[in-house]
Structure formats: C-alpha cells, structure tokens
Write a protein that holds these residues in place. Structure first.
Motif, short mmCIF file in Angstrom:
data_model
loop_
_atom_site.label_atom_id
_atom_site.label_comp_id
_atom_site.label_asym_id
_atom_site.label_seq_id
_atom_site.Cartn_x
_atom_site.Cartn_y
_atom_site.Cartn_z
N VAL A 101 -1.34 10.45 0.17
CA VAL A 101 -1.89 10.18 1.50
C VAL A 101 -1.07 9.00 2.08
CG1 VAL A 101 -3.97 9.66 2.84
CG2 VAL A 101 -4.23 10.69 0.57
N HIS A 102 0.20 9.05 2.11
CA HIS A 102 1.01 10.20 2.38
C HIS A 102 2.19 10.36 1.43
CE1 HIS A 102 4.55 10.11 5.53
NE2 HIS A 102 4.47 11.34 5.12
N TRP A 103 2.44 9.37 0.60
CA TRP A 103 3.47 9.43 -0.44
C TRP A 103 2.78 9.26 -1.80
CZ3 TRP A 103 8.62 6.25 0.58
CH2 TRP A 103 9.34 6.85 1.60
N LEU A 139 -2.65 1.21 8.85
CA LEU A 139 -1.29 0.69 9.03
C LEU A 139 -0.69 1.08 10.38
CD1 LEU A 139 0.26 1.07 5.45
CD2 LEU A 139 -0.46 -1.03 6.61
N HIS A 140 -1.35 1.99 11.10
CA HIS A 140 -0.95 2.31 12.47
C HIS A 140 -2.22 2.45 13.31
CE1 HIS A 140 3.12 3.43 11.18
NE2 HIS A 140 2.60 4.23 10.29
N GLY A 141 -2.13 2.03 14.56
CA GLY A 141 -3.25 2.28 15.47
C GLY A 141 -4.34 1.26 15.37
N SER A 169 0.83 -1.21 0.00
CA SER A 169 0.00 0.00 0.00
C SER A 169 0.86 1.25 0.00
CB SER A 169 -0.87 0.06 1.26
OG SER A 169 -1.60 -1.11 1.41
N HIS A 170 2.04 1.13 0.59
CA HIS A 170 2.83 2.33 0.86
C HIS A 170 4.29 1.93 0.97
CE1 HIS A 170 3.97 6.11 2.43
NE2 HIS A 170 3.52 6.04 3.65
N MET A 171 5.16 2.70 0.34
CA MET A 171 6.57 2.32 0.30
C MET A 171 7.41 2.97 1.40
SD MET A 171 7.45 0.02 -1.81
CE MET A 171 9.21 0.30 -1.84
N GLU A 172 6.81 3.71 2.31
CA GLU A 172 7.62 4.29 3.39
C GLU A 172 8.18 3.15 4.24
OE1 GLU A 172 5.71 7.44 5.60
OE2 GLU A 172 7.66 8.12 6.36
N PRO A 173 9.44 3.28 4.68
CA PRO A 173 10.10 2.12 5.32
C PRO A 173 9.42 1.59 6.58
CG PRO A 173 11.73 3.71 4.60
CD PRO A 173 10.39 4.36 4.40
N ASP A 174 8.56 2.36 7.23
CA ASP A 174 7.87 1.79 8.41
C ASP A 174 6.89 0.68 7.99
OD1 ASP A 174 6.45 3.95 7.27
OD2 ASP A 174 5.30 4.33 9.09
N HIS A 175 6.63 0.58 6.69
CA HIS A 175 5.77 -0.50 6.19
C HIS A 175 6.47 -1.37 5.15
CE1 HIS A 175 2.83 1.85 8.21
NE2 HIS A 175 3.11 2.89 7.46
N ALA A 176 7.41 -0.77 4.45
CA ALA A 176 7.98 -1.45 3.28
C ALA A 176 9.31 -2.12 3.56
CB ALA A 176 8.14 -0.44 2.14
N ALA A 222 -4.19 2.12 4.56
CA ALA A 222 -2.80 2.61 4.57
C ALA A 222 -2.58 3.54 5.77
CB ALA A 222 -2.46 3.25 3.23
N ASP A 223 -1.93 4.69 5.58
CA ASP A 223 -1.71 5.60 6.72
C ASP A 223 -3.01 6.28 7.17
OD1 ASP A 223 1.00 5.33 7.28
OD2 ASP A 223 1.63 6.95 5.96
N GLY A 224 -4.01 6.31 6.30
CA GLY A 224 -5.29 6.94 6.64
C GLY A 224 -5.90 6.28 7.87
FE1 FEO Z 1 3.68 7.15 5.66
FE2 FEO Z 1 3.28 4.95 8.21
O1 FEO Z 1 4.10 5.68 6.71
#
Ligand code: FEO
Length: 345
Positions: free
Chosen positions: A147-149, A218-220, A78-85, A166-168
C-alpha cells in the motif's frame, strides 16, 4: 483553505507542488500535489518522512523552523518511493546522530538507494505492533505491504490518536486547493493503489482496532473530522464494489462513428430513465479519470473499433490499465456486432 494545524506538538513541514506537470510522470495533476511530512516534538524529536526532491529547499526551511534549534532524534520512513524518500540521504548526512526507523524491507531499499554512513548503528528496525516511546507520545507501527510498495508501514501515535497513513487516504491537489475530497482522492486511489485492494483491506482491518482522531497522509489534506466517511470510501474502493449506480461509457473512436454510437447510447439510456450516465473519449480524455470512473460506476460500456486485428490502441491501453489494477466484480457481456439499427440486448 490550507489547514495544516495538527497539534502543539506535531507540526506540518511538507510542501505544495503546483508546477509539476505529471505526477509519477503519468498523471495530470491540474491542482498540483502536496508532499506531506511532519515533525513530532517531544523529549525525542521525530521527522515523519522526507519529501520529493522538487521541494527540498522548502522542506528544509520548514523543518529547521519547526526544530527551532533542536536536532532530530529519529526519522521514520513509511515509504521508500522517491516522492517521500528522496531526502533521506541529505537529512542523514545533516544530522549524523539521527536514527532511522523502518522495517526490514525499508532498509533493503535504503541500502540500495543511499550510502548512509554508520547505517548499521543508526537503524532501528521495527516489526508489526512495535512501540517507541518519545516522552509524552508513543509511536506504534503497523506494516502495510503493497500500500503501495512492499516496505510501506503506517504509524499510530497513541497519545493524540493520530494515524500517519503513508500513501493511504492520499489525494491529488495541493493543500490550498479548494475542492471536494472524493474525486481527486478516488482518482489517486485507483491509479496509485487500485491494484492492491486486498492489502488495503488488511490495513483497514488493523485500523478498525484503533481509536483514530486524525489521519495524516503523505499527500493531500489532513483529515480531522468525519473519519468514518473516508474510511468507508476506502472500504468500498478496496473491495472493488461499485460506488454509484449509473453507467460509464468509455469509447475509442477512429473516425467518429463509434463516438456517435456512444453518444446515441447515452441518449437512449437517459431516455430509459438511467439517471447517471457519464462518457469518456479514451483518445482524448484523461485516462486516469476514465480508470476511476470504471471503478466508480456499477455498469460500464466499452466501445471501440478493431485495429490491426486487435482493439483500437486507446481502448487496448484502457483495458490493460484496468486489468493491471485488478478490475473485478463487474458483469461483462460481449457485443461484437453492435449497430445502432438494432435494439440494445
Ligand atoms: Fe507511493 Fe506517494 O508514493
């Protein structure tokens, strides 16, 4: 209390991180953060995102337990930011038959971040509205750029009516943190995706066309009930409307005089019947919380002295953050010669 049950076929495989000092190396997270990941078990088995490097081992254990000897057919990114990817490379090596689902932009990032063997044969490129059937379940993909990359997309599972957002709808705080959703979800929202209100609005418009029974971010926490409440919050936040009546006083004081003026102003406002007045010392308080409050309240007072022919740096930093996050829809009036001997105009 930690509630990670989703359904018999969809299993939470993420992890809580209680020892991280700063999320994204900039946000304090007193109650940690969760990196969420999910496994959909069907004729085809799907991993919904990997997680941060800090919790790789726990994630792999959770994944293997949930797989129960099976091999994953797909990884949805869903998202390539390293906290997920971060673990895309590792899991692709571990399961060389696994295909990777993403959009065009996802694969631009993947090629830059990882060296995945046979990527060309393994990649499944999806576009807006594309569906992939897994057996009982069907995944439908919606693009959510910024949202967000730029590569972000969300996935709607059509049978159980679950939105993987995703981050939403994310929130700071581990899943076992017992606290109201709003405060840390709002601080998360404005600091992480606050700049992208227009893009969040576009995503909400897509979400309105779907019947959603559960939101898996992806968080919370996984959101299971009263979903209109959370969607309404996102609608307010992303349209830059003030959420609450009240005054937020943000001050940056060198020798305590501006601080004193700010405190006096708070007393005066309260004496005049303003029910909600909150105050932040930008030199000491959490900047991310101050940013959240600036968006939350209807009226904001910025109080600072000058410094080096400019504004005192903590205030400068605050204004810089607000500008970067597209702060808008507030009336601003400039008082350059404010002193406590005169009446507030
Ligand atoms: Fe935009 Fe949780 O990464």
């Amino acid at each position: 209390m930690k509630d990670t049950f989703i359904s018999n076929d969809i299993v939470y495989i993420g992890a809580d991180d209680k020892t991280i000092d700063l999320f994204e190396s900039q946000y304090i997270v007193p109650n940690g953060i969760s990196y969420n990941s999910y496994l959909i078990k069907d004729e085809k088995t799907v991993i919904m995102d990997t997680i941060d490097r800090r919790k790789t081992e726990e994630w792999l254990e959770n994944l293997e337990k949930a797989l129960n000897g099976k091999k994953p057919d797909y990884l949805v990114v869903s998202h390539m930011e390293p906290d997920h990817a971060y673990n895309i490379g590792l899991i692709s090596d571990k399961y060389p038959e696994m295909k990777i689902i993403g959009n065009e932009k996802t694969f631009t990032f993947i090629s830059q971040f990882f060296n995945i063997p046979n990527l060309e044969e393994r990649k499944v490129i999806v576009k807006e509205g594309d569906e992939i059937n897994l057996g009982k379940h069907t995944l439908k993909f919606f693009m959510a750029p910024m949202v967000h990359w730029p590569e972000v997309m969300v996935t709607y599972e059509m049978t159980e009516k679950i939105l993987f957002s995703a981050d939403g709808f994310g929130k700071f705080g581990t899943l076992d943190t017992d606290e109201e959703w709003d405060c840390e979800a709002r601080r998360y929202y404005f600091n992480i995706v606050g700049k992208y209100g227009m893009q969040v609005q576009a995503l909400l418009n897509k979400a309105k066309t779907l019947e959603i029974k559960m939101i898996c971010p992806l968080h919370g926490p996984i959101l299971k009930e009263n979903l209109e409440y959370y969607i309404n919050k996102y609608d307010i936040w992303s349209s830059y409307k003030p959420e609450e009546k009240g005054v937020f006083i943000a001050y940056a004081s060198i020798y305590g005089n501006t601080a004193h003026a700010a405190e006096e102003l708070m007393k005066m406002l309260k004496a005049k019947g303003v029910e909600k007045v909150v105050i932040a010392d930008l030199t000491r308080d959490d900047m991310a919380e101050a940013i959240e409050d600036a968006f939350k309240y209807e009226k904001v007072v910025f109080a600072a002295s000058s410094y080096n022919f400019d504004v005192f740096p903590p205030m400068n930093e605050f204004l810089h953050h607000l500008s970067g996050k597209n702060y808008q829809n507030r009336k601003v009036r400039n008082y350059t010669e404010w002193n406590m001997g005169t009446k507030c105009r």
